[in-house]
Design an enzyme around this catalytic site. Structure first.
Site, PDB file in Angstrom:
ATOM      1  N   LYS A 186       0.783  -1.043  -0.216  1.00 13.63           N
ATOM      2  CA  LYS A 186       0.194  -0.148   0.025  1.00 13.63           C
ATOM      3  C   LYS A 186       0.976   0.961   0.209  1.00 13.63           C
ATOM      4  O   LYS A 186       1.433   1.609   0.897  1.00 13.63           O
ATOM      5  CB  LYS A 186      -1.073  -0.486   1.331  1.00 13.63           C
ATOM      6  N   VAL A 223      -8.408   3.229   3.166  1.00 14.77           N
ATOM      7  CA  VAL A 223      -8.167   1.256   2.949  1.00 14.77           C
ATOM      8  C   VAL A 223      -7.281   1.136   3.542  1.00 14.77           C
ATOM      9  O   VAL A 223      -7.629   0.058   3.367  1.00 14.77           O
ATOM     10  CB  VAL A 223      -8.439   2.344   1.594  1.00 14.77           C
ATOM     11  N   GLY A 224      -5.599   1.897   3.476  1.00 16.43           N
ATOM     12  CA  GLY A 224      -4.979   1.272   3.890  1.00 16.43           C
ATOM     13  C   GLY A 224      -4.906   0.719   5.629  1.00 16.43           C
ATOM     14  O   GLY A 224      -4.757  -0.582   5.721  1.00 16.43           O
ATOM     15  N   GLU A 262       8.380   1.131  11.970  1.00 21.69           N
ATOM     16  CA  GLU A 262       9.682   1.847  11.394  1.00 21.69           C
ATOM     17  C   GLU A 262       9.009   3.620  11.578  1.00 21.69           C
ATOM     18  O   GLU A 262       8.549   4.432  10.370  1.00 21.69           O
ATOM     19  CB  GLU A 262      10.521   1.335  10.111  1.00 21.69           C
ATOM     20  N   CYS A 295      14.029  10.050   7.857  1.00 21.83           N
ATOM     21  CA  CYS A 295      13.573   9.634   9.018  1.00 21.83           C
ATOM     22  C   CYS A 295      14.543   9.743   9.809  1.00 21.83           C
ATOM     23  O   CYS A 295      15.072  10.173  10.941  1.00 21.83           O
ATOM     24  CB  CYS A 295      12.808   8.067   9.815  1.00 21.83           C
ATOM     25  N   GLU A 394       9.299  15.972  15.546  1.00 24.65           N
ATOM     26  CA  GLU A 394      10.538  15.347  13.805  1.00 24.65           C
ATOM     27  C   GLU A 394       9.808  16.620  12.694  1.00 24.65           C
ATOM     28  O   GLU A 394       7.853  16.817  12.522  1.00 24.65           O
ATOM     29  CB  GLU A 394       9.861  14.132  13.254  1.00 24.65           C
TER      30      GLU A 394
HETATM   31  P1  NAD Z   1       1.715   9.003   7.390  1.00 20.90           P
HETATM   32  O1  NAD Z   1       2.064   7.801   8.223  1.00 20.90           O
HETATM   33  O2  NAD Z   1       0.554   8.855   7.707  1.00 20.90           O
HETATM   34  O3  NAD Z   1       1.631   7.704   5.955  1.00 20.90           O
HETATM   35  C1  NAD Z   1       2.564   6.636   5.593  1.00 20.90           C
HETATM   36  C2  NAD Z   1       1.749   5.765   4.754  1.00 20.90           C
HETATM   37  O4  NAD Z   1       0.447   5.060   6.137  1.00 20.90           O
HETATM   38  C3  NAD Z   1       0.745   6.026   3.892  1.00 20.90           C
HETATM   39  O5  NAD Z   1       0.827   5.171   3.150  1.00 20.90           O
HETATM   40  C4  NAD Z   1      -0.272   5.852   4.266  1.00 20.90           C
HETATM   41  O6  NAD Z   1      -1.752   6.371   3.215  1.00 20.90           O
HETATM   42  C5  NAD Z   1      -0.433   4.836   5.467  1.00 20.90           C
HETATM   43  N1  NAD Z   1      -1.195   5.590   6.316  1.00 20.90           N
HETATM   44  C6  NAD Z   1      -1.378   6.495   7.235  1.00 20.90           C
HETATM   45  N2  NAD Z   1      -3.089   6.457   7.561  1.00 20.90           N
HETATM   46  C7  NAD Z   1      -3.098   5.104   8.358  1.00 20.90           C
HETATM   47  C8  NAD Z   1      -4.391   3.881   8.925  1.00 20.90           C
HETATM   48  N3  NAD Z   1      -4.734   4.578   9.848  1.00 20.90           N
HETATM   49  N4  NAD Z   1      -3.547   3.585   8.865  1.00 20.90           N
HETATM   50  C9  NAD Z   1      -2.826   2.588   7.641  1.00 20.90           C
HETATM   51  N5  NAD Z   1      -2.170   2.795   6.588  1.00 20.90           N
HETATM   52  C10 NAD Z   1      -2.256   4.406   7.234  1.00 20.90           C
HETATM   53  O7  NAD Z   1       3.017   9.473   7.312  1.00 20.90           O
HETATM   54  P2  NAD Z   1       1.873  11.623   6.703  1.00 20.90           P
HETATM   55  O8  NAD Z   1       0.931  11.893   6.893  1.00 20.90           O
HETATM   56  O9  NAD Z   1       2.262  11.088   4.924  1.00 20.90           O
HETATM   57  O10 NAD Z   1       3.353  12.874   7.056  1.00 20.90           O
HETATM   58  C11 NAD Z   1       3.524  12.326   8.209  1.00 20.90           C
HETATM   59  C12 NAD Z   1       4.549  12.633   9.102  1.00 20.90           C
HETATM   60  O11 NAD Z   1       4.709  11.511   8.972  1.00 20.90           O
HETATM   61  C13 NAD Z   1       5.604  13.726   7.787  1.00 20.90           C
HETATM   62  O12 NAD Z   1       5.604  15.098   8.332  1.00 20.90           O
HETATM   63  C14 NAD Z   1       7.043  12.965   9.217  1.00 20.90           C
HETATM   64  O13 NAD Z   1       6.783  13.450  10.478  1.00 20.90           O
HETATM   65  C15 NAD Z   1       6.573  11.173   9.420  1.00 20.90           C
HETATM   66  N6  NAD Z   1       7.145  10.382   8.672  1.00 20.90           N
HETATM   67  C16 NAD Z   1       7.928  10.122   8.651  1.00 20.90           C
HETATM   68  C17 NAD Z   1       8.666   8.912   8.009  1.00 20.90           C
HETATM   69  C18 NAD Z   1       9.700   8.068   7.882  1.00 20.90           C
HETATM   70  O14 NAD Z   1      10.107   7.372   7.376  1.00 20.90           O
HETATM   71  N7  NAD Z   1       9.773   7.979   9.747  1.00 20.90           N
HETATM   72  C19 NAD Z   1       8.162   8.750   6.658  1.00 20.90           C
HETATM   73  C20 NAD Z   1       7.087   9.599   6.335  1.00 20.90           C
HETATM   74  C21 NAD Z   1       6.628  10.083   6.691  1.00 20.90           C
END
Ligand code: NAD
Length: 490
Positions: A186, A223-224, A262, A295, A394
């Site tokens: 996903k 959906v995830g 992670e 990250c 972060e």
């Molecule tokens: P997020 O964690 O919301 O999204 C990452 C993934 O999770 C995406 O594929 C998203 O569709 C999915 N997702 C979101 N909500 C979900 C749920 N309830 N159930 C299952 N899957 C779900 O990250 P974001 O909103 O895109 O970014 C927000 C913050 O997250 C960034 O500003 C940053 O601080 C952090 N981030 C960290 C990393 C890392 O590698 N550690 C990567 C991306 C973002």
């Protein structure tokens, strides 16, 4: 400005077929450097996700994928060749949809994962200790021969963020498939095309059986979430924010879901007072690489009070000199952040830093010469106290905070005074001194004097709120395996 790739794969991969969403819905993939629509991609609903989960379950329960190591090795080698055959397409696409600077595609965005993310796990299919023997025992008059068998976990929901999508995807896919699991990938809605391209290559150029890998794209995060709720999914392998990681644990508790998380980081670079400042301190401007959207970025710079002014002068020049702009240019190390939402979030943190009394010395806003695209200036705060929001949370943007410290103990204390523990660095004229400090840091990875731990054979993950479990390395393979103790009469 920027490469305009427009031939992205619209279709998902479900049960071996390249398909649109059952509803026919699509959503737009947008170039963050230009704000222009690149093209569409399928917008899955929960019903599509459940078809993918069912397909992965069937492939695990009813095919020989989980036991046929030779098939898995051949398929991983085929996929590796297929990915390499479209290496340059991946490169242009990831620049366009992620906004990553071209330079980074020769490293972690494309070329590094293409080097070993699949090839190392494929090699481990032959070398991993799938079974081991324990000493015989004698209990209640019964002698037993005993062993331990490693078996795949089952169906894995692999949820990927937008910042390093190919890298994270392949470093999940390699170990997941090598260990005999099936999966639903996903990708983040911001960066779907690299995933659908991988899906197409799997369908067209490999013998990976239907249902073993499914790729489901959706504009809707919920959906995830079906992956975390479904009793048919055994483990969630997630990379992303700590907030979403927590939610996945909560939602997964009902089905006792295994989780690999992670998550975020707020890593520190400690510069010791004996370090060569001119060659080391400016390196902290690396926080701007890919606009700080990593990250493992070292987003806190710790400088000794005794050489603080000298250090601040050097890092100020370093941050002022960061080349940024059009990510398709060879010359930049920093492009835009991924979305308007992320830009506003980063700008919000910069405002907060000023409100809380940190001194802004470089950047702090949107660059006037880049009116289009979600750019934020390289930004430097000095005289930061470790209790301030910009030192604790972060930011995921090109923002560096400089924190003074008194001595080595103080540097260790400040570094460890964080909810996170993902990465970090220490520099000193004495490798012994830097290593001693590195050993005291509560973190999952750390570089001494610029050493780089990265590689498919190197376990990567976090202490504390930075996550649970490890991606890559033997520990990464183990994560996707169940352990069975087995015994026979001796
Ligand atoms: P997020 O964690 O919301 O999204 C990452 C993934 O999770 C995406 O594929 C998203 O569709 C999915 N997702 C979101 N909500 C979900 C749920 N309830 N159930 C299952 N899957 C779900 O990250 P974001 O909103 O895109 O970014 C927000 C913050 O997250 C960034 O500003 C940053 O601080 C952090 N981030 C960290 C990393 C890392 O590698 N550690 C990567 C991306 C973002």
């Amino acid at each position: 400005m920027s490469s305009q790739v427009t031939n992205g794969e619209v279709r998902m991969l479900i049960d071996g077929e390249l398909v649109e969403a059952a509803s026919g819905k699509r959503f737009d993939n947008v170039n963050p450097a230009t704000e222009e629509v690149l093209g569409p991609v399928a917008d899955a609903s929960s019903a599509d996700m459940h078809r993918a989960i069912d397909a992965a379950r069937r492939a695990f329960d009813e095919s020989d994928w989980s036991t046929n190591r030779a098939l898995r090795k051949r398929c991983l080698e085929q996929l590796q060749a297929a990915l390499e055959s479209e290496r340059e397409e991946f490169r242009e696409e990831v620049i366009a949809e992620v906004g990553t600077p071209r330079m980074m595609t020769f490293a972690a965005q494309v070329d590094w994962p293409l080097e070993d993310a699949l090839t190392w796990p494929a090699k481990m299919i032959d070398e991993f200790e799938w079974e081991r023997t324990l000493p015989n025992t004698e209990k209640m008059g019964m002698a037993s021969r005993r062993g331990v068998i490693k078996e795949p976990m089952g169906v894995i929901g692999a949820i990927v963020p937008w910042n390093y999508p190919i890298e994270v995807t392949l470093n999940k896919m390699g170990p997941i498939l090598a260990t005999g699991n099936t999966m639903i990938l996903k990708p983040a809605p911001d960066t779907p095309w690299n995933a659908t391209r991988i899906g197409r290559l799997i369908a067209e150029k490999t013998d990976i059986p239907p249902g073993v890998v499914n790729v489901v794209t959706s504009a809707d995060h919920l959906v995830g979430e079906e992956l975390t709720l479904s009793p048919k999914v055994d483990l969630i392998s997630f990379t992303g924010s700590t907030a979403t990681g927590r939610r996945i644990m909560e939602k997964g508790a009902a089905t006792l879901k295994r989780v690999f998380l992670e998550l975020g980081g707020k890593s520190a670079m400690i510069v010791c007072d004996d370090a060569d400042f001119p060659s080391t301190v400016p390196m902290a401007s690396m926080v701007c690489v890919h606009a700080g959207q990593g990250c493992a970025m070292q987003s806190r710079l710790l400088l000794p009070r005794s050489r603080y002014d000298e250090g601040v002068e050097l890092i100020t020049a370093g941050m002022q000199g960061v080349p940024y702009g059009d990510p398709s240019s060879d010359a930049v190390v920093m492009g835009p952040v991924v979305s308007a939402r992320q830009r506003d979030r980063v700008l919000g943190y910069i405002e907060k830093g000023q409100e809380e009394g940190a001194k802004l010395v470089v950047g702090g806003g949107r660059p006037a010469h880049l009116p289009k695209g979600w750019f934020v200036e390289p930004t430097l705060f000095v005289d930061v106290d470790n209790t301030m929001t910009i030192a604790r949370e972060e930011i995921f943007g090109p923002v560096l905070v400089v924190i003074p410290y008194e001595d080595d103990d103080d540097a260790v204390r400040i570094t460890n005074d964080s909810n996170y523990g993902l990465s970090g660095g220490v520099v000193s004229a004495s490798e012994e001194r830097a290593t001693a400090i590195a050993r005291r840091i509560r973190t999952g990875s750390i570089g001494v004097n610029g050493g780089l731990w990265y590689g498919a054979d190197s376990p990567y993950g976090g202490y504390k709120d930075s996550g649970i479990g490890r991606q890559c390395g033997i520990e990464g393979l183990e994560q996707y395996l169940e352990t069975k103790a087995i015994a026979w009469p001796a």
